[in-house]
Design a protein around this motif. Structure first.
Motif: not given
Ligand code: NAD
Length: 390
Positions: A41, A70, A108, A153, A190, A194, A280
């Motif tokens: 970011m 993660e 969180k 979380t 990603v 995602t 994830h």
């Molecule tokens: P992340 O937050 O780990 O991001 C993945 C990668 O993408 C990171 O390197 C990040 O820097 C990069 N990134 C993020 N936004 C970007 C953008 N706009 N442009 C370029 N790169 C970017 O991935 P995630 O899948 O969003 O989150 C995973 C985590 O969330 C895991 O730990 C998982 O267990 C958890 N999770 C939480 C919930 C909840 O309800 N709290 C639900 C599902 C998963």
């Protein structure tokens, strides 16, 4: 049967919505936030954009920019030290999370550790953390976890590699900003991981034993938005309408599962992530077709409705046809989005084999498999891990 529904108090959406952060902070009574983000970011200039909005409104803030993907409790403890230091002798009174689920989940966790202290394992399920916490304003930059709208979380315990699920009102952000401009930079990998995570939330919430009429509508809306737009955003990252649909769809998916539950895919996915460091969404994607095929016999009508919401078959298609098409689509999506098998990801076969019983045990302990329409025992989970291996 009654259902308890929880949502963020405020959600602002649309291109440029990040600029409204000062209004949201004021509405939530936050005057000195700690911003929680990661190095990406900072490099992309998103933190500078956010900081500009805060500076323009003369809002003092602190910064933790070392969120790890993660997140483990180790990185949360590093952030907690900054939270405790405060700003100019005054305590932070809220958190702004800028990033994917990892940054939002870190914020969180801090929201609870700040006022209550202790270790994250003190807050994992089956405990429900409904106590007061610091307010979190979440700005997601991935369209996946829906963490901006969940009372969940996920933090890994570094001592045993367990991905701890922590739940309760304390983990629900008070506000969220869904600005699709911040997702245009997501790389295809990603975007895919995602996006499949968000689709899995919607499907699992819809087939969950804890589904309600409220979560059903959120889940179906999520599927309608995600299914036609995931391939588009994967192949053309600059497709803003597709990005916006995915971001809103992911938020709906988060609301759906947070008010219903996730199920077997997520239960089996967390141990894969923790032991083998598979992102994830990717571990969900590896599991989704096989677990769906195994589960369909227990809820054929519900899965068929998913196929209809995803636009895979017409409203008049019978359940059997719809379920066949759903499975074909989930498999085809994995091929088109380049989802590897565990072996293809580089996991060592011996270690996978050896850890299957422990992974199955952790999956069951998380409670998620108990919400699946077909509830597995340990041996059935191990057999599914074998099937997914290939
Ligand atoms: P992340 O937050 O780990 O991001 C993945 C990668 O993408 C990171 O390197 C990040 O820097 C990069 N990134 C993020 N936004 C970007 C953008 N706009 N442009 C370029 N790169 C970017 O991935 P995630 O899948 O969003 O989150 C995973 C985590 O969330 C895991 O730990 C998982 O267990 C958890 N999770 C939480 C919930 C909840 O309800 N709290 C639900 C599902 C998963």
């Amino acid at each position: 049967m009654s259902h308890s529904l929880v949502l963020p108090r405020l959600i602002r959406t649309g291109s440029g919505a990040l600029g409204q952060l000062p209004d949201l902070l004021a509405a939530c009574g936050v005057s000195r936030p700690l911003v929680v983000t990661d190095a990406t970011m900072v490099a992309l200039g998103y933190l500078a954009r956010l900081q500009q909005a805060l500076d323009g409104a003369k809002i003092p803030s602190g910064l933790f920019d070392a969120t790890e993907p993660e997140p483990t409790e180790t990185s949360v403890i590093a952030a907690e030290a900054i939270l405790r230091t405060g700003h100019d002798g005054q305590a932070f009174d809220g958190l702004v999370a800028l990033g994917g689920g990892s940054a939002i989940d870190t914020a969180k966790a801090l929201a609870v550790l700040g006022p209550h202290g202790g270790r994250m394992r003190d807050f994992k399920v089956p405990r429900l953390v409904d106590e007061p916490a610091l307010p979190v304003i979440a700005v997601p930059t991935t369209a996946g976890t829906g963490s901006e709208a969940t009372r969940v979380t996920v933090i890994t315990d570094p001592e045993n590699d367990e991905k701890m699920l922590c739940m309760g009102l304390a983990f629900m952000p008070v506000a969220a900003i869904l600005d699709p401009d911040l997702t245009l930079s997501l790389p295809p990998r990603v975007t895919a991981d995602t996006g499949i995570d968000a689709l899995t939330h919607a499907i699992e919430a819809y087939v969950s034993r804890k589904a309600s009429p409220f979560s059903d509508q959120q889940a179906l809306a999520a599927m309608r938005l995600i299914a036609p737009n995931l391939r588009r955003a994967f192949h053309d990252g600059q497709d803003l309408p597709a990005r916006e649909a995915l971001l809103v769809g992911a938020c709906f998916g988060g609301i759906a599962f947070s008010n219903a539950s996730v199920a077997l895919v997520h239960g089996m996915s967390r141990p894969i992530g923790a032991f083998f460091h598979v992102p994830h969404g990717l571990s969900n994607a590896m599991l989704l077709p096989a677990v769906t095929a195994w589960s369909i016999p227990a809820a054929p009508g519900r899965y068929a409705e998913c196929a209809r919401a995803m636009g895979l078959v017409g409203e008049g298609a019978n359940d059997e046809l719809a379920n066949g098409v759903l499975l074909d689509e989930l498999r085809a999506l994995n091929v088109e989005l380049g989802v590897p098998t565990p072996a293809g990801f580089g996991i060592q076969p011996d270690r996978w084999r050896q850890l299957r019983p422990l992974m199955a045990e952790q999956a069951l302990a998380s409670g998620s498999p108990g919400n699946n329409p077909r509830i597995p025992n340990t041996d059935e989970i191990i057999a599914l891990y074998d099937e997914v291996w290939g």
